[in-house]
Design a protein around this motif. Structure first.
Motif, PDB file in Angstrom:
ATOM      1  N   SER A 187      -7.127   4.141  13.780  1.00 27.34           N
ATOM      2  CA  SER A 187      -5.843   3.505  13.513  1.00 27.34           C
ATOM      3  C   SER A 187      -5.874   2.902  12.106  1.00 27.34           C
ATOM      4  O   SER A 187      -6.937   2.557  11.574  1.00 27.34           O
ATOM      5  N   PHE A 188      -4.700   2.776  11.490  1.00 26.26           N
ATOM      6  CA  PHE A 188      -4.615   2.197  10.150  1.00 26.26           C
ATOM      7  C   PHE A 188      -3.210   1.653   9.925  1.00 26.26           C
ATOM      8  O   PHE A 188      -2.242   2.113  10.546  1.00 26.26           O
ATOM      9  N   PRO A 189      -3.078   0.669   9.021  1.00 25.01           N
ATOM     10  CA  PRO A 189      -1.750   0.163   8.688  1.00 25.01           C
ATOM     11  C   PRO A 189      -1.037   1.130   7.760  1.00 25.01           C
ATOM     12  O   PRO A 189      -1.671   1.788   6.921  1.00 25.01           O
ATOM     13  N   ALA A 190       0.276   1.226   7.900  1.00 23.31           N
ATOM     14  CA  ALA A 190       1.040   2.139   7.052  1.00 23.31           C
ATOM     15  C   ALA A 190       2.492   1.681   6.979  1.00 23.31           C
ATOM     16  O   ALA A 190       2.949   0.846   7.774  1.00 23.31           O
ATOM     17  N   GLN A 191       3.193   2.235   6.019  1.00 23.75           N
ATOM     18  CA  GLN A 191       4.631   2.034   5.853  1.00 23.75           C
ATOM     19  C   GLN A 191       5.249   3.355   5.412  1.00 23.75           C
ATOM     20  O   GLN A 191       4.568   4.213   4.843  1.00 23.75           O
ATOM     21  N   VAL A 192       6.553   3.484   5.662  1.00 18.61           N
ATOM     22  CA  VAL A 192       7.305   4.638   5.173  1.00 18.61           C
ATOM     23  C   VAL A 192       8.661   4.168   4.664  1.00 18.61           C
ATOM     24  O   VAL A 192       9.184   3.130   5.103  1.00 18.61           O
ATOM     25  N   GLY A 193       9.232   4.951   3.752  1.00 17.90           N
ATOM     26  CA  GLY A 193      10.561   4.649   3.241  1.00 17.90           C
ATOM     27  C   GLY A 193      10.953   5.677   2.197  1.00 17.90           C
ATOM     28  O   GLY A 193      10.206   6.615   1.907  1.00 17.90           O
ATOM     29  N   TRP A 194      12.137   5.491   1.617  1.00 14.40           N
ATOM     30  CA  TRP A 194      12.646   6.419   0.606  1.00 14.40           C
ATOM     31  C   TRP A 194      13.082   5.644  -0.622  1.00 14.40           C
ATOM     32  O   TRP A 194      13.612   4.543  -0.527  1.00 14.40           O
ATOM     33  N   HIS A 195      12.879   6.261  -1.778  1.00 13.51           N
ATOM     34  CA  HIS A 195      13.224   5.637  -3.055  1.00 13.51           C
ATOM     35  C   HIS A 195      14.207   6.553  -3.793  1.00 13.51           C
ATOM     36  O   HIS A 195      13.826   7.359  -4.637  1.00 13.51           O
ATOM     37  N   PRO A 196      15.497   6.425  -3.474  1.00 21.01           N
ATOM     38  CA  PRO A 196      16.483   7.239  -4.186  1.00 21.01           C
ATOM     39  C   PRO A 196      16.908   6.587  -5.490  1.00 21.01           C
ATOM     40  O   PRO A 196      17.079   5.367  -5.571  1.00 21.01           O
ATOM     41  N   ASN A 218      -8.062  -3.339   6.775  1.00 24.35           N
ATOM     42  CA  ASN A 218      -7.852  -2.826   8.120  1.00 24.35           C
ATOM     43  C   ASN A 218      -8.956  -3.429   8.971  1.00 24.35           C
ATOM     44  O   ASN A 218     -10.096  -2.979   8.946  1.00 24.35           O
ATOM     45  N   GLY A 219      -8.624  -4.513   9.656  1.00 26.08           N
ATOM     46  CA  GLY A 219      -9.661  -5.279  10.334  1.00 26.08           C
ATOM     47  C   GLY A 219     -10.564  -5.951   9.318  1.00 26.08           C
ATOM     48  O   GLY A 219     -10.097  -6.648   8.422  1.00 26.08           O
ATOM     49  N   GLU A 220     -11.847  -5.712   9.414  1.00 27.68           N
ATOM     50  CA  GLU A 220     -12.806  -6.315   8.495  1.00 27.68           C
ATOM     51  C   GLU A 220     -13.077  -5.463   7.266  1.00 27.68           C
ATOM     52  O   GLU A 220     -13.811  -5.872   6.372  1.00 27.68           O
TER      53      GLU A 220
END
Length: 248
Positions: A121-130, A47-49
């Motif tokens: 602030s920070f990098p992120a992701q979301v999703g579902w694993h069915p 996240n940045g440096e």
């Protein structure tokens, strides 16, 4: 539908006409992937440096976030809907709030996931694993979808950076669908279920005989490094998906 707050706020059961659609067991059902999806190379992201190290829960990589291993708090629940939350914390290095909602109708399930930051602030992701059952007692399910491209997968199970024409399965692969995810599982003579989402990425995993996974997600595997999306105080990360079905 049954949601298990103590086991990662996963959908542990989805019965349609008395038939269970999801593979059963504490690791299965459908779990949220948050604050990242799929693998992070060697568990490291920047996240940045600042470089961070996540636990290697799929050596030599980290996989699928921390939300599936966390007890969530029920904020609302009734016969047709629910809202659950959990606060980001160790081993994730940033404070924030994750919210997941469910809305069930006679022929659909609407899902949403959101991530807010409490500070930086920070990098992120979301999703579902069915984990959809491959067989419901008749013929095996077939999958129909039309991705624009496939991310080439290296021997380390991470994208190489190349976009290639979609290859035939079996898959443990990420596909690009720039106009949104639209994929239909059909169990002949029984049921058709369509996964739709504004997400531009879908991972399909069907290397196990028991199940087929169709995973709508906001970014590709290793996305915190190759395609970071920042959560800020004024811009949370939000994603929706809908499963709709019809009896055949």
């Amino acid at each position: 539908m049954t949601v298990d707050p103590g086991n990662g706020a996963r959908v542990s059961s989805l019965l349609i006409g008395g038939t269970e659609l999801l593979r059963q067991g504490p690791r299965y059902g459908c779990f949220p992937m948050v604050p990242f999806c799929g693998r992070i190379a060697l568990g490291r992201f920047r996240n940045g440096e600042t470089q961070h190290q996540m636990p290697l829960n799929s050596p030599p990589h980290a996989i699928h976030g921390t939300g599936r291993d966390t007890a969530w708090r029920v904020r609302h629940s009734d016969e047709a809907s629910a809202t659950l939350t959990y606060e980001l914390g160790d081993p994730w290095p940033y404070a924030g709030l994750v919210t997941q909602t469910f809305r069930l109708t006679a022929d659909s399930l609407e899902l949403t996931l959101g991530v807010e930051t409490a500070s930086d602030s920070f990098p992120a992701q979301v999703g579902w694993h069915p984990w959809f059952r491959r067989n419901l007692g008749g013929e095996d399910a077939s999958l129909a979808f039309a991705p624009e491209f496939q991310l080439e997968r290296g021997d380390d199970h991470l994208p190489t950076g190349r976009r290639i024409d979609p290859l035939p399965g079996p898959w443990d692969d990420c596909f690009g669908m720039p106009d949104g995810v639209d994929a239909t599982l059909t169990w002949p003579g029984q049921l058709a279920l369509t996964v739709t989402s504004p997400a531009r990425w879908v991972v399909v995993y069907d290397e196990q005989p028991e199940a087929v996974c169709v995973e709508a997600q906001s970014g590709p595997p290793n996305g915190l490094n190759i395609e970071p999306e920042l959560v800020t105080r004024i811009q949370p990360l939000e994603l929706a998906a809908t499963w709709s079905w019809q009896r055949l």
